[in-house]
Design a protein around this motif. Sequence first.
Motif, short mmCIF file in Angstrom:
data_model
loop_
_atom_site.label_atom_id
_atom_site.label_comp_id
_atom_site.label_asym_id
_atom_site.label_seq_id
_atom_site.Cartn_x
_atom_site.Cartn_y
_atom_site.Cartn_z
N LYS A 49 -10.26 -7.32 -13.51
CA LYS A 49 -10.60 -5.98 -13.05
C LYS A 49 -10.34 -5.90 -11.56
CE LYS A 49 -14.19 -5.04 -16.47
NZ LYS A 49 -15.60 -4.67 -16.69
N PRO A 50 -9.52 -4.98 -11.12
CA PRO A 50 -9.35 -4.79 -9.68
C PRO A 50 -10.51 -3.96 -9.14
CG PRO A 50 -7.89 -3.34 -10.83
CD PRO A 50 -8.58 -4.13 -11.90
N LEU A 51 -10.75 -4.14 -7.83
CA LEU A 51 -11.76 -3.28 -7.23
C LEU A 51 -11.34 -1.82 -7.29
CD1 LEU A 51 -14.44 -3.22 -5.66
CD2 LEU A 51 -13.10 -3.35 -3.55
N LEU A 52 -10.11 -1.53 -6.98
CA LEU A 52 -9.50 -0.19 -7.08
C LEU A 52 -8.06 -0.36 -7.48
CD1 LEU A 52 -10.83 1.61 -3.86
CD2 LEU A 52 -11.57 2.00 -6.21
N HIS A 53 -7.64 0.53 -8.39
CA HIS A 53 -6.20 0.57 -8.65
C HIS A 53 -5.53 1.27 -7.51
CE1 HIS A 53 -6.00 -1.09 -12.71
NE2 HIS A 53 -7.17 -0.46 -12.98
N TRP A 54 -4.34 0.78 -7.24
CA TRP A 54 -3.62 1.34 -6.09
C TRP A 54 -2.93 2.64 -6.47
CZ3 TRP A 54 -0.95 -3.71 -4.00
CH2 TRP A 54 -1.97 -4.53 -3.44
N PRO A 55 -2.77 3.61 -5.56
CA PRO A 55 -2.07 4.88 -5.85
C PRO A 55 -0.59 4.66 -5.95
CG PRO A 55 -2.75 4.79 -3.55
CD PRO A 55 -3.33 3.58 -4.19
N ILE A 56 0.01 5.46 -6.83
CA ILE A 56 1.44 5.32 -7.05
C ILE A 56 2.22 5.78 -5.84
CG2 ILE A 56 3.35 6.11 -8.50
CD1 ILE A 56 1.36 6.40 -10.78
N CYS A 57 1.71 6.79 -5.20
CA CYS A 57 2.47 7.39 -4.11
C CYS A 57 2.56 6.47 -2.91
CB CYS A 57 1.85 8.75 -3.74
SG CYS A 57 0.13 8.62 -3.20
N MET A 58 1.69 5.45 -2.82
CA MET A 58 1.72 4.56 -1.67
C MET A 58 2.52 3.30 -1.90
SD MET A 58 -2.06 4.79 -0.01
CE MET A 58 -2.69 6.32 0.66
N LEU A 59 3.08 3.21 -3.09
CA LEU A 59 3.85 2.02 -3.40
C LEU A 59 5.32 2.29 -3.20
CD1 LEU A 59 2.01 0.83 -6.61
CD2 LEU A 59 1.72 -0.01 -4.29
N PRO A 60 6.09 1.31 -2.91
CA PRO A 60 7.53 1.52 -2.81
C PRO A 60 8.10 1.99 -4.13
CG PRO A 60 6.89 -0.58 -1.86
CD PRO A 60 5.68 -0.04 -2.57
N ILE A 61 9.34 2.55 -4.08
CA ILE A 61 9.96 3.14 -5.28
C ILE A 61 10.11 2.11 -6.36
CG2 ILE A 61 11.99 4.33 -6.13
CD1 ILE A 61 10.21 5.98 -4.25
N ASP A 62 10.53 0.94 -5.96
CA ASP A 62 10.78 -0.09 -6.99
C ASP A 62 9.50 -0.69 -7.50
OD1 ASP A 62 10.10 -1.22 -4.64
OD2 ASP A 62 11.56 -2.84 -4.71
N SER A 63 8.41 -0.34 -6.86
CA SER A 63 7.15 -0.95 -7.26
C SER A 63 6.31 -0.05 -8.14
CB SER A 63 6.33 -1.35 -6.04
OG SER A 63 7.01 -2.25 -5.23
N HIS A 64 6.31 1.29 -7.89
CA HIS A 64 5.36 2.10 -8.63
C HIS A 64 5.99 2.73 -9.87
CE1 HIS A 64 7.24 5.29 -6.06
NE2 HIS A 64 7.17 5.95 -7.22
N SER A 65 7.13 2.21 -10.28
CA SER A 65 7.71 2.75 -11.51
C SER A 65 6.78 2.54 -12.68
CB SER A 65 9.06 2.09 -11.78
OG SER A 65 8.91 0.71 -11.85
N GLN A 66 6.03 1.41 -12.56
CA GLN A 66 5.09 1.17 -13.66
C GLN A 66 3.66 1.07 -13.14
OE1 GLN A 66 6.15 -1.80 -16.39
NE2 GLN A 66 8.29 -1.26 -16.44
N SER A 67 3.47 1.63 -11.98
CA SER A 67 2.12 1.53 -11.41
C SER A 67 1.17 2.45 -12.13
CB SER A 67 2.17 1.88 -9.93
OG SER A 67 0.90 1.85 -9.37
N CYS A 68 0.00 1.93 -12.29
CA CYS A 68 -1.05 2.75 -12.91
C CYS A 68 -2.01 3.30 -11.89
CB CYS A 68 -1.80 1.94 -13.95
SG CYS A 68 -2.65 0.50 -13.26
#
Length: 1422
Positions: free
Chosen positions: A1312-1331
């Motif tokens: 369990k993460p403390l907080l899931h990270w926002p998609i908009c703050m991740l690089p393009i190649d990273s948040h393609s599957q970010s939740c």
Amino acid sequence: PIQYLPKVFLQRLWLLNQDARTPCVQPRNDAPNIDFKSAEDMLSGIGEDSQSIINPLDLVTSVFMSSNPFLQQEIAVHMMQCQFAVPLVLPNIDPEKSGKFLLWPLRGVTSKWKSHSLETIGRVHEAHLATTDMPTFSCVKLGHLGVSKSQVLNHVLNGRKFSSETFVHRGMNGAQMPRRLSNGLVEIGWYVPCGEAHDVFPVPVAISNLRGNASAHEKCLQLLCKASSVLVVFCGNLQEKEKQLLVTCKEMASKLILIDFSDTEISDNRAAEFVKLPRESLDMNVDEGPACRKAMAAVEEVLKGFDEGSEKFQMKQLPLQGALWSKLSELDKEESKQRKRGNEPDPILQKEKKDVLTSLNNYKMTPAMKIFTDSLFTTDKMERAYFLHWLKLKLYLIQAEKQDAPTDNSSSSAKQIKHNMSQENCVSSCSETLAPDSLSLGVENFLREMGLIFELTHTGPNSKTQNVLRLPSAAADLLLYGVPLELMDGNASNIPKCWLSCVFAELKRRLPQEQLRTRVLTNIGRHNANHQDFFSTLFGVKFPTRRGMYIAALDVPINLRQELGCDFLFLINVVGLYSSSADNKHNRLMYDNEMATVATAVSDILMLNCSPQNGRQNETPFAVMVNALLRCKEYGSLPIYQLLVQDEGIHSKLQTFQMRRVYNVLKAKNRDKESTNDNNLSTANSATFVKGPQPSMFFSEPVDIHYSTAMLSLKEEMFKALKRCATSKLSALPEFMRDVCAVWEAVKSDSFSIDLQDKDSALAFSLLCTEFSLWEDTLLENMESWLMEATKKIFATNASTLNTDQNDVLSCLNNEAREEIKSEVNKIKLNLEAYLMKDDSLRRNVEMFTEILMSNIANFQDQVTKEIFQKLETVSETHCSSRQMKKFENLLQEKQEFKLLALSETSKSTKILFQDAELEEEFEVVWTKTLSNFDFRPSEADDITFRVREVLKLNLISRGLYKHLKKLDDVGKNQTSDFQINDEHFGYRIRLKHILPADFSDSYIEELLENVEKALQEKSMEIRSVFEVDLKIYLCNAACQDFQKLHDRFAKDRELLSYVSETKSKCQAEFIYNFRKRDQCQRIAEAFVSMVIKPTVLDYIYRPLGMHIVEEIKEKSKECQSPQAFHKSLLEELVKEDDFESFKEYLMSYDNFRLKKIQEKVVAYLSESSALGKWRQQKLGEIIGKVAAAVNQTPEVTDGVLSETKPLLEKICLTLEKDAGVYVSRAALNGPLFSITTEWDRFLKHLMELLASIRMDLSQEFSQNVDITQLLHSLSVQPQEYLFNTVRSCDNRCPLCKAPCVEEALGHGVHKPLLHWPICMLPIDSHSQSCVSCCDNQTPGHNSDAQGMYHACKDLQSLYPNWSNPLDDTNSQNTSDYWRYGTLNFHAQFHQEPAKIPEEWKKITQQEALESLREIVPTREC
């Protein structure tokens, strides 16, 4: 050096040395042998190269070629005693000429043997080997042989007994050299049986040996063929000529044995055929020429009628030696005794003496004596020598033949001897047959008759013919030639004074006046003590064996006359002492005492020959010797004596001990000869053990191997004694005869206290001397104990008052010693008086013995007193010198210590290694300064007498007294003076007491002379100059000795200074050594501290410091206690910082970001904390205390003692580990650096100083601002790493948004993460599957994607069952304001494309974002 080899050969041969023929052996330095001294010195310089100088056979041949016949005979006799083969045929230097047949040298060779024949079994035969019928083996060589013929013969002769090298063979040293002279030499050797089972031959056998190839020496070969019983031919590869010679030998030889070595078959044969050596038809020169034959004919004329018997021959031809001469001797002695008693001449005695003289004066010279004297008067010296030798030989042969002739009962006697007598009894009986007069006549009897003819002619009315007057001249000739002269008739016990006086007067007339100084060396002992052999070995003089006292004259070499103090050495040999030839036991004892007394009284050196006897057999000769010494003591002339012991048995040792004690008692300060040698006599009474060839020995028995060494030692002692006599009163040639006559008159008149027939007194006196020596030993022991106590008193003298108290203490002790010795001597006197009274034999002569012993006691008391005084003075001076030396050493030590400390500090501070030259310079400064500060009184050892004489000389010259200058020679001499002057008159002794602190000065004498002049001027009477001069000389002479003692005492400082100077190099070496050891000690201590102690101290401080920092940070910062709290603090900090790069680093490099934050927190803590320095100071104090305690627990070591360093250092480390619980790395101790020895106490001192220095340095370092980077680098536990591991989660990332799991690393099943990270703050190649914020469908600019992500998040549980669903996570939905706030601020930086931001997002404040974040904290475990 080769020219000295013959002399060395002869010397060794006379000593019966088995190495006599070896030219390459370096002999010992035989200093006593005067003639050969230079030869020995030269030979000793020859090294191993001398082995190739000469062949031993060439040496023997050359000696025989260069010797006269009589020396050849002596050489042959000694060679046979050594069991060497003797030359028989001497080759000629010219090979074309015949050799010389040596018959004369062999005539002197005699031997004893026991044959195995039944007729003579058990009987000892003695004869000349050259004239005795015996088998003869001759050995020759034909052709070349690979075997040594001589070595084979030696093996045959030796049998199973000892190994003797009769014939020289190639295996001996030097025998490998080619022969130059000895080819063609024929040698002969003999084998005689001892009657034992191991005898090789049952009868005597002669073996001859031809040197070289027989084919080159045909005449010698023919001689051997004719003369030999058996001819043995050793054959090799024969040539035609050699084969012809072999045929000739077969025809000429009686028996021929051929040994063919070509096939290595060796055979031998033994023969027993009796033949004689041929004397005619030899076809070669015979050494017995016309002179020899003429002398032999004269001897035959002299001995006509001798076949009737020796007694009848003596009665007819030598009538003066009969009963009348003995009777006249007795009457003469009785007349002398009456004159001594003061009686009137007895008429009966006078008439009886007149009748005897009348009968003797009717003597007419017999034909035998006429021919004998005429032969002595011949001008041909060679003929005279042959005559004497032939006469001796013929007398021996005739009488030996008669003695050896078998009798009717010889067979039964032989059997009785064999069955009833042991071998020892046989030898004893053989020895008895060799008593001095067992062969009744000898050359000595003819010489005695000659002396009696002259003696009676001078005492009677007989006319003195020309021939009679020439007799002393002939006797002097013989004496100079080497023939001994009889001093005392042993049978009649009389001395022909007129005859001897004329002989010595003639001897004096022939010698230059400057060559008349004489010394007398006498040999005395039992009749079978083998005297003549010892004198022959020592000096080459042969004495007769018949009873009597004989004298021989030995000319001293010119180069030794000054050293020995004489020109002639008279050798006296007493023969027949206590023999069985005297009339009866009564006369025998009296005659023995007379001979021994005369011989001892006229001697400078007396050699007492102790023969091997035991029990009562030795009492009488021992008593005779002691009586002789007692009479000589009473007469006033006691010689130096030397004991010659022929047996090491208990009886001989006891006799030697007793004789030495007797002499020590008698020698006390005798007059004349002894008084001048008193200081040396204590070393003259030595004893030498010599086991030489005894008369009973057989020729086949070897001479003791130590005989030559013992004889050399004896000769050395003899010449040492002669040198000691060199300073005593000399006796000229006329005085010697006067001494003989005076002693003889005293003996005839029985003028001695000890009766000539008294034996008991001598034995009792010897026991008294032994007891007396025990009393003396007791006194010496007591005085030694007293001296030890006195030494303690001297050494107890206070050092501060040593100079003032030393003389007083010494004077007191001297007085005490004198009284102590006097008390001990009184005890000896009481014991002596009691002992003398309890023995009848001593009581008869109590006055004489009391006088002797009391004189000895007085001398002993003076000697002991003098020695004790000298020892006390020595101890006192030693104490004074040791005190001064100790004072100097302490002062030097103090200066050295100060200098060493300074140098050590310099070396420690500058790290400079001093060189030895620099240290030597520093020591020189210390040494010079110490000497300058020390109170030495150096002075040269001057002759004060010379200085006093010079001062007095100047004084007399200044007063114009030139005519009295000759009297200056009296200054310093022991002189008597008529002046009766006390010391107080001029007070130089008082002056002496006041000048003790200073050395002698010439001004003291000048002041003394001024006082004399002043005192004389004050007298009103007229004082002549001679009185003034004599007075001054007297006073100066008296002052010299005292001032010399004063100067010598101050010269002790010079000796001490010299000793101190000698120790300078040692002290310098010790100074350098001590500095090196101290420097090494200091450097090793520094190394130990830097390599072991300091790392341990730092480790003790910094090893727990890391954890201490961690605990402090955790205590002050709660966020560092769990991964959730730490993550939350990071998120809060990101919002507060409001920095894009931080957000970006957080999202893109999460691990590095959080490590960076931890490091910043640690640095911040270290920068702000003030307790860190105190904490380190506290730990520093703890560890230094523990190290100091461990050091103090090491074993105590004595100051200054060197100890092994490494074990002690390991002990310190072990104590730290066990007792203090401190980890110590001991790896540095394993090397060789610490494997040294050092002064441990000094090492500990350096160690404690270094510990204090470390504490001071570190304490100062801890008080300063800390270098955080350096500090962290020195920590074994890094706080940032430890904290990182503390807040670190399991490190798994969300598969959609890459948010880290904040659960503990272990013990959870769902991430369990403390907080899931926002998609908009991740690089393009990273948040393609970010939740991250996939649950938030209002992500700006990504609506369509968000819908897809929503479906992806819904399927996350099914795809990743170990991850929690973000849609079900309320924390993710509650923190939308946090991420919306971040997206609002940093969207543009994350996405370059503009996006539409909802208005409500713009209304979210930082506080609202933080509040949304804090809403999840209570629901998590931080």
